[in-house]
Scaffold this motif. Structure first.
Motif, PDB file in Angstrom:
ATOM      1  N   THR A 177       0.738  -1.184  -0.081  1.00  0.00           N
ATOM      2  CA  THR A 177       0.049   0.012   0.044  1.00  0.00           C
ATOM      3  C   THR A 177       0.823   1.180   0.100  1.00  0.00           C
ATOM      4  O   THR A 177       0.354   2.289  -0.134  1.00  0.00           O
ATOM      5  CB  THR A 177      -0.992   0.031   1.064  1.00  0.00           C
ATOM      6  OG1 THR A 177      -0.180  -0.014   2.412  1.00  0.00           O
ATOM      7  CG2 THR A 177      -1.940  -1.122   1.265  1.00  0.00           C
ATOM      8  N   PRO A 189      -2.558   5.982   0.431  1.00  0.00           N
ATOM      9  CA  PRO A 189      -3.732   5.807   1.204  1.00  0.00           C
ATOM     10  C   PRO A 189      -3.654   6.425   2.810  1.00  0.00           C
ATOM     11  O   PRO A 189      -2.527   6.613   3.206  1.00  0.00           O
ATOM     12  CB  PRO A 189      -3.995   4.250   1.445  1.00  0.00           C
ATOM     13  CG  PRO A 189      -2.669   3.807   1.281  1.00  0.00           C
ATOM     14  CD  PRO A 189      -2.111   4.675   0.200  1.00  0.00           C
ATOM     15  N   ARG A 190      -4.793   6.643   3.393  1.00  0.00           N
ATOM     16  CA  ARG A 190      -4.827   7.116   5.003  1.00  0.00           C
ATOM     17  C   ARG A 190      -4.341   5.888   5.745  1.00  0.00           C
ATOM     18  O   ARG A 190      -4.264   4.628   5.336  1.00  0.00           O
ATOM     19  CB  ARG A 190      -6.105   7.322   5.409  1.00  0.00           C
ATOM     20  CG  ARG A 190      -7.013   6.326   5.440  1.00  0.00           C
ATOM     21  CD  ARG A 190      -8.492   6.955   5.889  1.00  0.00           C
ATOM     22  NE  ARG A 190      -9.563   5.593   5.928  1.00  0.00           N
ATOM     23  CZ  ARG A 190      -9.785   4.991   7.121  1.00  0.00           C
ATOM     24  NH1 ARG A 190      -9.258   5.274   8.392  1.00  0.00           N
ATOM     25  NH2 ARG A 190     -10.679   3.929   7.125  1.00  0.00           N
ATOM     26  N   TYR A 204      -9.047  10.265   2.399  1.00  0.00           N
ATOM     27  CA  TYR A 204      -7.964   9.230   2.531  1.00  0.00           C
ATOM     28  C   TYR A 204      -6.687   9.868   1.865  1.00  0.00           C
ATOM     29  O   TYR A 204      -5.694   9.055   2.021  1.00  0.00           O
ATOM     30  CB  TYR A 204      -8.347   8.148   1.306  1.00  0.00           C
ATOM     31  CG  TYR A 204      -9.571   7.336   2.138  1.00  0.00           C
ATOM     32  CD1 TYR A 204     -10.703   7.843   1.917  1.00  0.00           C
ATOM     33  CD2 TYR A 204      -9.248   6.037   2.522  1.00  0.00           C
ATOM     34  CE1 TYR A 204     -11.832   7.070   2.512  1.00  0.00           C
ATOM     35  CE2 TYR A 204     -10.086   5.392   3.026  1.00  0.00           C
ATOM     36  CZ  TYR A 204     -11.661   5.696   3.081  1.00  0.00           C
ATOM     37  OH  TYR A 204     -12.510   4.972   3.475  1.00  0.00           O
ATOM     38  N   HIS A 206      -2.980  11.198   2.117  1.00  0.00           N
ATOM     39  CA  HIS A 206      -2.014  10.812   2.908  1.00  0.00           C
ATOM     40  C   HIS A 206      -0.873  11.538   2.447  1.00  0.00           C
ATOM     41  O   HIS A 206      -0.177  11.264   1.432  1.00  0.00           O
ATOM     42  CB  HIS A 206      -1.687   9.460   3.110  1.00  0.00           C
ATOM     43  CG  HIS A 206      -0.755   8.932   3.850  1.00  0.00           C
ATOM     44  ND1 HIS A 206      -0.895   8.376   5.312  1.00  0.00           N
ATOM     45  CD2 HIS A 206       0.781   8.928   4.014  1.00  0.00           C
ATOM     46  CE1 HIS A 206       0.437   8.073   5.856  1.00  0.00           C
ATOM     47  NE2 HIS A 206       1.274   8.429   4.861  1.00  0.00           N
ATOM     48  N   GLN A 211      -6.148  14.025  -2.815  1.00  0.00           N
ATOM     49  CA  GLN A 211      -6.896  12.738  -3.446  1.00  0.00           C
ATOM     50  C   GLN A 211      -7.503  12.687  -4.788  1.00  0.00           C
ATOM     51  O   GLN A 211      -8.503  13.550  -4.739  1.00  0.00           O
ATOM     52  CB  GLN A 211      -7.468  11.961  -2.124  1.00  0.00           C
ATOM     53  CG  GLN A 211      -8.179  10.779  -2.819  1.00  0.00           C
ATOM     54  CD  GLN A 211      -7.185   9.813  -2.773  1.00  0.00           C
ATOM     55  OE1 GLN A 211      -6.170   9.550  -2.023  1.00  0.00           O
ATOM     56  NE2 GLN A 211      -6.938   8.904  -3.973  1.00  0.00           N
ATOM     57  N   GLU A 597      -8.780  -1.786   2.482  1.00  0.00           N
ATOM     58  CA  GLU A 597      -7.539  -1.172   1.875  1.00  0.00           C
ATOM     59  C   GLU A 597      -7.570   0.210   1.947  1.00  0.00           C
ATOM     60  O   GLU A 597      -6.580   0.809   1.769  1.00  0.00           O
ATOM     61  CB  GLU A 597      -7.594  -1.581   0.488  1.00  0.00           C
ATOM     62  CG  GLU A 597      -7.467  -3.034   0.023  1.00  0.00           C
ATOM     63  CD  GLU A 597      -6.172  -3.661   0.518  1.00  0.00           C
ATOM     64  OE1 GLU A 597      -5.001  -2.676   0.696  1.00  0.00           O
ATOM     65  OE2 GLU A 597      -5.966  -4.812   0.522  1.00  0.00           O
ATOM     66  N   LEU A 598      -8.416   0.916   2.829  1.00  0.00           N
ATOM     67  CA  LEU A 598      -8.430   2.246   3.375  1.00  0.00           C
ATOM     68  C   LEU A 598      -8.339   3.170   2.117  1.00  0.00           C
ATOM     69  O   LEU A 598      -7.719   3.998   1.873  1.00  0.00           O
ATOM     70  CB  LEU A 598      -7.245   2.501   3.989  1.00  0.00           C
ATOM     71  CG  LEU A 598      -7.043   1.650   5.181  1.00  0.00           C
ATOM     72  CD1 LEU A 598      -5.661   1.983   5.641  1.00  0.00           C
ATOM     73  CD2 LEU A 598      -7.961   1.622   6.183  1.00  0.00           C
ATOM     74  N   GLU A 599      -9.378   2.919   0.883  1.00  0.00           N
ATOM     75  CA  GLU A 599      -9.627   3.599  -0.256  1.00  0.00           C
ATOM     76  C   GLU A 599     -10.916   4.316  -0.030  1.00  0.00           C
ATOM     77  O   GLU A 599     -11.763   3.848   0.676  1.00  0.00           O
ATOM     78  CB  GLU A 599      -9.434   2.710  -1.286  1.00  0.00           C
ATOM     79  CG  GLU A 599      -7.995   2.062  -1.415  1.00  0.00           C
ATOM     80  CD  GLU A 599      -8.227   0.987  -2.564  1.00  0.00           C
ATOM     81  OE1 GLU A 599      -9.073   0.603  -3.249  1.00  0.00           O
ATOM     82  OE2 GLU A 599      -6.992   0.695  -3.202  1.00  0.00           O
TER      83      GLU A 599
END
Length: 741
Positions: A177, A189-190, A204, A206, A211, A597-599
């Motif tokens: 990731t 990602p976050r 999200y 980061h 984003q 997956e923090l998307e």
């Protein structure tokens, strides 16, 4: 003139043919020289039971690993070769561009360099195991040259086996990731954090970048290629029940790993026994000389993927030439190395040169946004090979914990149980020893040495629960705080937020907390019912998605209106009994992946449109039975499959076949129920276990009777006995062979 043109044309044709010939044959000669282990005599007996599961016996532990490699090659030499090619940076010569990506990571992480730096300091007994395993592969390759995919791939040695661990281990906690977006020049990602139920996922972004809007993930998931590299998406369930909570005073452990059903991280079941006292039943991955989970006579454990923040990214300040980076006001040389990636294209292998970089932080990726260094837990370590071996040799809880305290395995939860009635949950992670103050959840300045952490925190700071009052423990890839249920939880305030411990929940975790907490006692039947639960809780991404679809204005779109109305009547179970099951399972897959997956969440209308259109196209209706749509397929075996993504009965992802069916490729894989029943004297007796896999022992051998012989039991929620004792193995043996060199 014509003669001159003919000569030129002939010369050009000769040059083209010469280039084509070179592209056909160059790669094996440019590859690193293969080297066999030091010569040694090995001998192992491989006995197979009625399901083809190999039982490997040897006089010594290296004899056993020699037999493990040979037996696994008999069942799946194809995948073993893929893994070996990865350990040499040659997988692109087999798998083309996708393989070359793994080869690039192999060089980026300096997997071979890690082995070269540390292998000689390994304990001699561990090196002997690796050499024994390599020798078993070499013997099989020598006896079956017609099966070899790539010239000069063999022989292999212990260093090659160790390099596979250095390459693959970091991807279990999600190193991809960070590396994936950096290579692609996309925002990261976050970090992990809770999202309020029923509300959209938060921003999200980061690391300071905005984003970008992303389209919904591609539903269904592509081709039938097997997965060789682990990802953070590889989940699992684990349950342990103490005698105090069981109906019959029996200690129970359930191993329920969710892995791809084919490929380099697909489970392979085996039982091993040496005259030196090594006796273990469980499962391993291709390329590993010993089991990663299962049980011996007195104890057992299983694993689930955890997702702590074990990776930090640093933005480097480069000079104008791009050859040096700033550190504490000084300029240090940016290490660079040219590497050759072989990329198969049909019969040809194209050489592609790439440059990999490294700073004192770790690997460096240069993209259009700058240069970024990555630091991750377990970097430049391969002693997880030592730890796994010590764990499998331990016979008491104290010895097992001593092995785990090595902190060489950088991630994965451990859930444990033993004959004495102990149960334990260890949030195993080599948590970075970060200083308090900096914002570790964002990209960090790369010019300050005080931000470069060294080593993990001390073992006493790692979350653990031993023998909780609740009498049970579980994990389903969720936060560790709720591992023992209400009243026995860990207090998050006792752990620094700088440790990066995840606080999110999966649907499986919500169901497990609810079902375990409401069940007392938890006997064998109750535990099996919980494990095979197909329910969803209306919470998290499930609630958000269902609410979003219910709120859509679909005037003038009759198909979507009908699908919306059908989904509104869904009972939140993927058991095949509700007419909306297939539609719901298809709709929830991508939100599940995005949440895990923090998307960003996929567009709910697009999900509804895709799923309903697909069902109408291939089944002529919105409400076909789930088992008609979702299938387990292996060769001629074609069976209905229940469950859904992120249910305790997991069917996590699938390929879409030509007939529109969803061919499950990832989810419930190796399942094992372990117990220590009481004898006539009231004391715990010999260990008993049952297991099952989706296909069979010989996953890539269609001619084998064990290609898919476990599938009917698997879809029916049934298990098979594990033959553990020599007497039981002998009573059910279907073949026996002795291999030696």
């Amino acid at each position: 003139m014509k003669l001159a043109l003919r000569r030129v044309g002939g010369t050009l044709l000769a040059l083209v043919l010469a280039v084509l010939f070179i592209l056909l044959v160059w790669e094996p000669f440019a590859a690193p020289a293969a080297k066999a282990p030091p010569p040694r005599h090995y001998s192992a007996q491989i006995t197979r039971d009625e399901f083809g599961v190999p039982h490997i016996h040897g006089a010594t532990d290296p004899d056993v690993t020699f037999g493990v490699a040979y037996a696994h090659a008999e069942d799946d030499f194809s995948t073993l070769q893929d893994v070996v090619a990865m350990t040499r940076g040659r997988y692109g010569a087999i798998a083309g561009a996708d393989g070359a990506k793994i080869d690039y990571v192999f060089h980026l992480l300096d997997a071979r360099g890690t082995v070269d730096r540390h292998y000689a300091q390994f304990p001699a007994d561990v090196r002997a195991l690796l050499d024994g395993y390599a020798s078993g592969l070499n013997l099989y390759a020598k006896r079956h040259p017609g099966e070899i995919k790539l010239a000069r791939l063999f022989p292999v040695n212990g260093q090659d086996i160790a390099a596979g661990f250095a390459l693959r281990q970091p991807f279990f906690f999600g190193l991809n990731t960070a590396i994936g977006p950096l290579v692609a020049g996309k925002p990261l990602p976050r970090e992990h954090g809770p999202a309020e139920d029923g509300k959209p996922w938060p921003d999200y972004a980061h690391g300071g970048g905005d984003q970008v809007d992303l389209p919904p993930p591609a539903s269904g998931g592509g081709t039938a290629k097997a997965s060789l590299m682990p990802t953070a998406e590889d989940g699992s369930n684990a349950f342990a029940v103490a005698p105090s909570r069981s109906s019959d005073g029996v200690t129970r452990l359930v191993s329920n790993s969710h892995q791809p059903w084919r490929g380099g991280v697909a489970w392979y079941e085996l039982v091993i026994r040496s005259d030196s006292g090594w006796h273990f039943a469980g499962a391993t991955f291709p390329g590993s000389p010993y089991p990663f989970l299962g049980h011996n006579e007195t104890l057992g454990w299983t694993n689930t993927v955890n997702r702590p923040d074990l990776t930090d990214v640093y933005r480097l300040v480069l000079d104008k030439a791009g050859t040096h980076y700033r550190m504490d006001g000084k300029w240090l040389p940016l290490e660079s190395r040219r590497v050759l990636l072989p990329v198969r294209f049909g019969p040809l292998v194209i050489p592609v040169w790439k440059t990999v970089y490294r700073s004192i932080h770790g690997p460096v990726i240069v993209n259009a946004n700058g240069a970024f260094a990555v630091r991750y837990a377990g970097m430049d370590r391969i002693d997880q090979l030592d730890e796994y071996y010590r764990l499998s040799k331990a016979t008491t809880f104290d010895r097992w914990m001593k092995a785990l305290a090595m902190q060489a395995v950088p991630s994965t939860n451990f859930v444990y149980a033993d004959r004495a009635g102990n149960i334990a949950y260890i949030y195993n992670a080599a948590l970075p020893a970060r200083e308090h103050g900096p914002d570790w959840r964002h990209v960090l300045p790369g010019d300050r040495s005080d931000l470069i952490w060294h080593g993990p925190v001390s073992w006493d700071k790692v979350p653990k629960i031993v023998n909780p009052k609740s009498g049970f423990l579980f994990n389903s890839n969720n936060t560790p705080w709720v591992a023992a249920g209400p009243g026995s939880e860990l207090d998050p305030s006792g752990f620094s937020p700088d440790l990066g411990i995840e606080s999110d929940m999966t649907n499986r975790a919500r169901r497990a907390v609810k079902l375990l907490g409401a069940t007392n006692p938890i006997g064998r039947d109750e535990l099996e019912r919980i494990k095979y639960d197909e329910g969803y809780e209306r919470a998290g991404y499930v609630k958000w998605t269902l609410d979003a679809i219910a709120g859509l204005d679909l005037a003038g779109e009759p198909r979507l209106q009908k699908a919306q109305a059908l989904l509104a009547k869904w009972d939140l179970h993927a058991d095949g009994r509700n007419p909306a099951d297939a539609l719901a399972v298809m709709i929830l897959k991508d939100p599940m992946v995005a949440s895990y997956e923090l998307e960003p969440p996929p567009d709910p209308k697009a999900q509804l449109d895709w799923a309903s259109k697909h069902l109408m196209k291939y089944f002529g209706r919105l409400d076909p039975p789930l088992g008609e749509v979702q299938r387990l397929r292996q060769g001629k075996v074609d069976l209905p499959m229940d469950g859904g993504g992120d249910t305790l009965r997991a069917a996590t992802s699938w390929n879409i076949d030509k007939d529109g069916r969803l061919d499950v490729k990832h989810g419930d894989s190796f399942i094992m129920f372990i117990s220590w029943p009481k004898g006539a004297d009231g004391r715990p007796g010999p260990v008993r276990s049952e297991s099952i896999q989706p296909y069979g022992a010989a996953t890539t051998r269609p001619e084998s009777p064990h290609y898919a012989d476990q599938a009917p039991l698997f879809v029916a929620h049934r298990l098979k006995p594990v033959r553990f004792t020599p007497a039981d193995i002998a009573a059910h043996a279907t073949s026996r062979e002795t291999i030696a060199q």
